[in-house]
Every structure is written in C-alpha cells, then in structure tokens.
Design a protein around this motif. Structure first.
Motif, PDB file in Angstrom:
ATOM      1  N   ALA A 159      16.961 -37.350  15.916  1.00 48.72           N
ATOM      2  CA  ALA A 159      17.881 -36.569  16.741  1.00 48.72           C
ATOM      3  C   ALA A 159      17.274 -36.324  18.118  1.00 48.72           C
ATOM      4  CB  ALA A 159      18.207 -35.239  16.075  1.00 48.72           C
ATOM      5  N   LEU A 160      18.160 -36.199  19.105  1.00 49.78           N
ATOM      6  CA  LEU A 160      17.758 -35.926  20.486  1.00 49.78           C
ATOM      7  C   LEU A 160      18.502 -34.703  20.989  1.00 49.78           C
ATOM      8  CD1 LEU A 160      16.525 -36.644  23.308  1.00 49.78           C
ATOM      9  CD2 LEU A 160      18.506 -38.159  23.641  1.00 49.78           C
ATOM     10  N   ILE A 161      17.767 -33.767  21.566  1.00 51.17           N
ATOM     11  CA  ILE A 161      18.355 -32.605  22.226  1.00 51.17           C
ATOM     12  C   ILE A 161      18.103 -32.747  23.724  1.00 51.17           C
ATOM     13  CG2 ILE A 161      18.412 -30.091  22.429  1.00 51.17           C
ATOM     14  CD1 ILE A 161      16.950 -29.996  19.689  1.00 51.17           C
ATOM     15  N   ILE A 162      19.168 -32.661  24.511  1.00 52.41           N
ATOM     16  CA  ILE A 162      19.035 -32.606  25.967  1.00 52.41           C
ATOM     17  C   ILE A 162      19.228 -31.151  26.372  1.00 52.41           C
ATOM     18  CG2 ILE A 162      19.920 -33.389  28.190  1.00 52.41           C
ATOM     19  CD1 ILE A 162      18.731 -35.640  26.602  1.00 52.41           C
ATOM     20  N   GLY A 163      18.226 -30.570  27.021  1.00 52.60           N
ATOM     21  CA  GLY A 163      18.290 -29.154  27.369  1.00 52.60           C
ATOM     22  C   GLY A 163      17.857 -28.305  26.180  1.00 52.60           C
ATOM     23  N   GLY A 164      18.573 -27.188  25.985  1.00 48.17           N
ATOM     24  CA  GLY A 164      18.289 -26.345  24.820  1.00 48.17           C
ATOM     25  C   GLY A 164      16.954 -25.654  24.864  1.00 48.17           C
ATOM     26  N   GLY A 165      16.486 -25.291  26.047  1.00 49.78           N
ATOM     27  CA  GLY A 165      15.163 -24.696  26.191  1.00 49.78           C
ATOM     28  C   GLY A 165      14.963 -23.383  25.483  1.00 49.78           C
ATOM     29  N   ASP A 166      16.061 -22.694  25.124  1.00 53.49           N
ATOM     30  CA  ASP A 166      15.906 -21.431  24.391  1.00 53.49           C
ATOM     31  C   ASP A 166      15.492 -21.651  22.942  1.00 53.49           C
ATOM     32  OD1 ASP A 166      18.360 -21.800  22.764  1.00 53.49           O
ATOM     33  OD2 ASP A 166      19.418 -21.414  24.638  1.00 53.49           O
ATOM     34  N   GLY A 167      15.666 -22.878  22.424  1.00 51.17           N
ATOM     35  CA  GLY A 167      15.200 -23.201  21.082  1.00 51.17           C
ATOM     36  C   GLY A 167      16.206 -23.020  19.974  1.00 51.17           C
ATOM     37  N   GLY A 168      17.410 -22.547  20.280  1.00 52.01           N
ATOM     38  CA  GLY A 168      18.394 -22.292  19.238  1.00 52.01           C
ATOM     39  C   GLY A 168      18.877 -23.543  18.526  1.00 52.01           C
ATOM     40  N   ILE A 169      19.178 -24.599  19.268  1.00 50.31           N
ATOM     41  CA  ILE A 169      19.596 -25.860  18.653  1.00 50.31           C
ATOM     42  C   ILE A 169      18.461 -26.435  17.813  1.00 50.31           C
ATOM     43  CG2 ILE A 169      20.280 -28.246  19.101  1.00 50.31           C
ATOM     44  CD1 ILE A 169      22.530 -26.312  19.626  1.00 50.31           C
ATOM     45  N   LEU A 170      17.269 -26.398  18.335  1.00 54.56           N
ATOM     46  CA  LEU A 170      16.109 -26.898  17.606  1.00 54.56           C
ATOM     47  C   LEU A 170      15.921 -26.140  16.300  1.00 54.56           C
ATOM     48  CD1 LEU A 170      13.619 -28.749  17.532  1.00 54.56           C
ATOM     49  CD2 LEU A 170      12.387 -26.970  18.808  1.00 54.56           C
ATOM     50  N   ARG A 171      16.068 -24.827  16.338  1.00 51.41           N
ATOM     51  CA  ARG A 171      15.939 -24.000  15.118  1.00 51.41           C
ATOM     52  C   ARG A 171      16.895 -24.454  14.034  1.00 51.41           C
ATOM     53  NH1 ARG A 171      18.465 -18.853  16.477  1.00 51.41           N
ATOM     54  NH2 ARG A 171      20.317 -19.910  15.664  1.00 51.41           N
ATOM     55  N   GLU A 172      18.133 -24.784  14.422  1.00 53.93           N
ATOM     56  CA  GLU A 172      19.121 -25.219  13.430  1.00 53.93           C
ATOM     57  C   GLU A 172      18.846 -26.647  12.967  1.00 53.93           C
ATOM     58  OE1 GLU A 172      21.310 -23.102  12.039  1.00 53.93           O
ATOM     59  OE2 GLU A 172      20.276 -21.622  13.280  1.00 53.93           O
ATOM     60  N   LEU A 173      18.403 -27.517  13.865  1.00 53.90           N
ATOM     61  CA  LEU A 173      18.155 -28.910  13.493  1.00 53.90           C
ATOM     62  C   LEU A 173      17.011 -29.046  12.485  1.00 53.90           C
ATOM     63  CD1 LEU A 173      18.437 -31.347  16.550  1.00 53.90           C
ATOM     64  CD2 LEU A 173      19.703 -31.422  14.402  1.00 53.90           C
ATOM     65  N   VAL A 174      15.949 -28.277  12.661  1.00 56.97           N
ATOM     66  CA  VAL A 174      14.791 -28.437  11.772  1.00 56.97           C
ATOM     67  C   VAL A 174      15.123 -28.039  10.340  1.00 56.97           C
ATOM     68  CG1 VAL A 174      13.134 -28.093  13.649  1.00 56.97           C
ATOM     69  CG2 VAL A 174      13.824 -26.131  12.249  1.00 56.97           C
ATOM     70  N   LYS A 175      16.253 -27.369  10.126  1.00 59.53           N
ATOM     71  CA  LYS A 175      16.672 -27.010   8.777  1.00 59.53           C
ATOM     72  C   LYS A 175      17.118 -28.237   7.975  1.00 59.53           C
ATOM     73  CE  LYS A 175      18.207 -22.377  10.198  1.00 59.53           C
ATOM     74  NZ  LYS A 175      19.380 -21.465  10.332  1.00 59.53           N
ATOM     75  N   HIS A 176      17.448 -29.324   8.657  1.00 57.18           N
ATOM     76  CA  HIS A 176      17.917 -30.539   7.987  1.00 57.18           C
ATOM     77  C   HIS A 176      16.712 -31.390   7.587  1.00 57.18           C
ATOM     78  CE1 HIS A 176      22.297 -30.098   8.713  1.00 57.18           C
ATOM     79  NE2 HIS A 176      21.874 -29.358   9.721  1.00 57.18           N
ATOM     80  N   LYS A 177      16.465 -31.463   6.310  1.00 57.36           N
ATOM     81  CA  LYS A 177      15.234 -32.070   5.790  1.00 57.36           C
ATOM     82  C   LYS A 177      15.221 -33.592   5.902  1.00 57.36           C
ATOM     83  CE  LYS A 177      13.807 -28.001   4.880  1.00 57.36           C
ATOM     84  NZ  LYS A 177      12.887 -27.354   5.841  1.00 57.36           N
ATOM     85  N   THR A 178      16.387 -34.211   6.073  1.00 54.62           N
ATOM     86  CA  THR A 178      16.401 -35.675   6.205  1.00 54.62           C
ATOM     87  C   THR A 178      15.868 -36.117   7.559  1.00 54.62           C
ATOM     88  OG1 THR A 178      18.668 -35.731   7.085  1.00 54.62           O
ATOM     89  CG2 THR A 178      18.401 -35.868   4.677  1.00 54.62           C
ATOM     90  N   ILE A 179      15.831 -35.219   8.535  1.00 49.91           N
ATOM     91  CA  ILE A 179      15.404 -35.583   9.882  1.00 49.91           C
ATOM     92  C   ILE A 179      13.912 -35.873   9.900  1.00 49.91           C
ATOM     93  CG2 ILE A 179      15.104 -34.759  12.243  1.00 49.91           C
ATOM     94  CD1 ILE A 179      17.671 -33.259  12.033  1.00 49.91           C
ATOM     95  N   GLN A 180      13.582 -37.044  10.447  1.00 44.83           N
ATOM     96  CA  GLN A 180      12.184 -37.460  10.549  1.00 44.83           C
ATOM     97  C   GLN A 180      11.584 -37.115  11.905  1.00 44.83           C
ATOM     98  OE1 GLN A 180      12.231 -41.658   9.651  1.00 44.83           O
ATOM     99  NE2 GLN A 180      13.143 -41.355   7.626  1.00 44.83           N
ATOM    100  N   THR A 181      12.372 -37.276  12.978  1.00 43.93           N
ATOM    101  CA  THR A 181      11.891 -36.962  14.323  1.00 43.93           C
ATOM    102  C   THR A 181      12.971 -36.245  15.115  1.00 43.93           C
ATOM    103  OG1 THR A 181      12.637 -39.041  15.342  1.00 43.93           O
ATOM    104  CG2 THR A 181      10.439 -39.025  14.335  1.00 43.93           C
ATOM    105  N   ILE A 182      12.537 -35.308  15.925  1.00 47.69           N
ATOM    106  CA  ILE A 182      13.423 -34.624  16.872  1.00 47.69           C
ATOM    107  C   ILE A 182      12.776 -34.726  18.244  1.00 47.69           C
ATOM    108  CG2 ILE A 182      14.524 -32.460  17.557  1.00 47.69           C
ATOM    109  CD1 ILE A 182      14.236 -31.549  14.620  1.00 47.69           C
ATOM    110  N   THR A 183      13.491 -35.319  19.175  1.00 46.20           N
ATOM    111  CA  THR A 183      13.027 -35.391  20.558  1.00 46.20           C
ATOM    112  C   THR A 183      13.832 -34.382  21.368  1.00 46.20           C
ATOM    113  OG1 THR A 183      12.573 -37.758  20.316  1.00 46.20           O
ATOM    114  CG2 THR A 183      12.690 -36.882  22.560  1.00 46.20           C
ATOM    115  N   GLN A 184      13.142 -33.524  22.088  1.00 49.63           N
ATOM    116  CA  GLN A 184      13.837 -32.569  22.956  1.00 49.63           C
ATOM    117  C   GLN A 184      13.386 -32.784  24.387  1.00 49.63           C
ATOM    118  OE1 GLN A 184      13.878 -28.466  21.766  1.00 49.63           O
ATOM    119  NE2 GLN A 184      15.000 -27.820  23.571  1.00 49.63           N
TER     120      GLN A 184
END
Length: 282
Positions: free
Chosen positions: A78-103
């Motif tokens: 998954a890729l997040i553009i922006g989201g510096g407050d961390g809210g989107i990232l907080r929700e994404l890391v809950k998905h255990k199938t995700i191997q990498t998150i680029t922000q």
C-alpha cells in the motif's frame, strides 16, 4: 477567549474557541497550528484550514482506509500520499495481509509535530516495521518510482498550495501507472456543497483514466457543508459491487475494531444524493 476562524469558503466559515494554543510553526511548506477546543479536543490546521481533530478523525480515516482495503480483500503493498498525522497509517497497519506500506509526506514537521501533540492519531504506527517513510513530494514520487501497489490512498490537503498538483490529471495518471492489476486508488475530494468544481473536475479526470471511477460519501463534523466525497478509481469493475456477505466475512476474519466503518456503511456510502450525482456526471 481566542477564536480560530476558518475561511475555506468565500462568504462562509466556521469558528473554534481556542482553549489553549498547543503549537504554532511556519514550516518550509505551510503554516501549522494545533490548539485545544472544548468540543473537538486537539485540532490541527494548515494554512488556516482545518485538517483533523481528535474527536472526529476516526470517521474520515476509517472510511478512506477500510472501504478500499476490505473491497480488495488481499492487500499486500500500500502507498499513502500525505497523511502526516498518521491516522491512515494507523488504520492500514491493522490489516495483517499487508507486507509493505510506503508513505510519502512532503513535510517532516507535520509528522514530528503530530507524533508529539496528536499521538493517538498514529498510535505507534510510525514504528511499524512494514513502513517505509519517504519525505518527498507526492507527485515526484509516483512519477519516478518503480514500485507497484495494490492500494494508493491520497490523504492530501485541498487543491491549493502543496496539495494542488495532487488533483491533476498527471498525478492521477502516475498513480494509475503505479497500481497493480486490480488495484484501487482513493482520495479525499472535498465537500461538494461548497466545492462543486473540485468534484466535477476530479470526476472528469478520473473517468478518462479508469474503467470504474466514482465517489463515496462520509459526513465528518469538522468538515462543514454536509457530505464529503472520497474518490474511488480502479480498472476492476466488480470490486466495488462486492456483496455484504463477503464484506462481513472479511471484516469478521480481520478482527479489526472500528468505530464508524461497518460492511453495511461501506456499501451505503456509494449511494449518493442527487446533487452530488449530477456533479459527478458533469
């Protein structure tokens, strides 16, 4: 008592009482303030426009994250553009199938400030080992990277200043080029009651690029004007029409706890009022 006046829309605005000014700084990119309000708790604004509040942020972040995540069903990158407050990232890391998150966030100061003064937004997600945090302009990143993603979330500011390019055809095209087969692009797209041109223009651009492009809605109290629209774009026509039974199965198997998102709300969000549908159709 000091008053913060937001004037996003000409001829109309909202005010917040400032119980305490927590932080104020002019970064190389924007003017950032965080203050306490009795109704919304801590509030962050950039260049005079409300970005997020402690009290209602879960509505926006859950809907911008979990709608595409559960529709896809097997996110790995998954890729997040922006989201510096961390809210989107907080929700994404809950998905255990995700191997990498680029922000990719243009302003390091936003991240540092929110980690210190709005810690519940990220809730430790910036320490997740799957995260690759890149300080860069979002447009520059998507136009030059070789990485491919199952989901791209553009959690950007309104189309002024640093956020303007993130509503351009060239940005949408670059994001499409970064998607894997069956991947999904979503983005915040303003409140169409006050920002109708933003919705109409985004709709035209996305429809010219993606097989299935539409918007879904969510009402966030601090984003005044009624329903906010979130852009949805993919080349997989069937993924938006997933059944409630399949969504419920995925949601239950994930064991993710949400405060706003449900499978029923997921599907209902794509049923928009007539005035918004007319804007989307031009």
């Amino acid at each position: 008592m000091k008053i913060f006046r937001e004037a996003l829309t000409q001829g109309y605005g909202q005010t917040f009482s400032v119980n305490k000014m927590i932080f104020e700084h002019k970064t190389p990119h924007q003017h950032l303030v965080i203050f306490e309000n009795e109704r919304f708790a801590r509030v962050m604004a950039l260049d005079g426009i409300i970005q997020t509040t402690e009290r209602d942020e879960f509505i926006y972040h859950e809907m911008l994250t979990h709608v595409p995540a559960f529709a896809h069903g097997n996110l790995q990158n998954a890729l997040i553009i922006g989201g510096g407050d961390g809210g989107i990232l907080r929700e994404l890391v809950k998905h255990k199938t995700i191997q990498t998150i680029t922000q990719v966030e243009i302003d390091q100061t936003v991240i540092d400030t929110c980690r210190e003064y709005l810690p519940n937004h990220s809730h430790g997600a910036f320490d997740d080992p799957r995260l690759d945090l890149v300080i860069d302009d979002g447009m520059n990143f998507v136009s030059s990277t070789n990485r491919r993603f199952d989901l791209i979330i553009s959690d950007c500011t309104d189309p002024v200043g640093p956020g303007e390019v993130l509503f351009s055809t060239s940005f949408y095209q670059a994001c499409k080029d970064c998607l894997r087969e069956g991947g999904i692009f979503v983005a915040q797209n303003g409140v169409p009651f006050f920002q109708p041109e933003e919705l109409t223009q985004s709709s035209k651009k996305l429809q010219s690029l993606f097989t299935d492009s539409t918007f879904y809605g969510v009402a966030v109290p601090s984003y005044v004007g009624g329903i906010m629209t979130l852009a949805w774009a993919t080349d997989n026509r069937s993924i938006r029409h997933i059944t409630v039974d399949k969504l419920t199965m995925r949601f239950q198997e994930s064991a993710i706890e949400t405060h706003y998102y449900t499978p029923e709300v997921h599907l209902a969000a794509f049923s928009l009022p007539g005035y918004i549908n007319r804007l989307i159709s031009g």
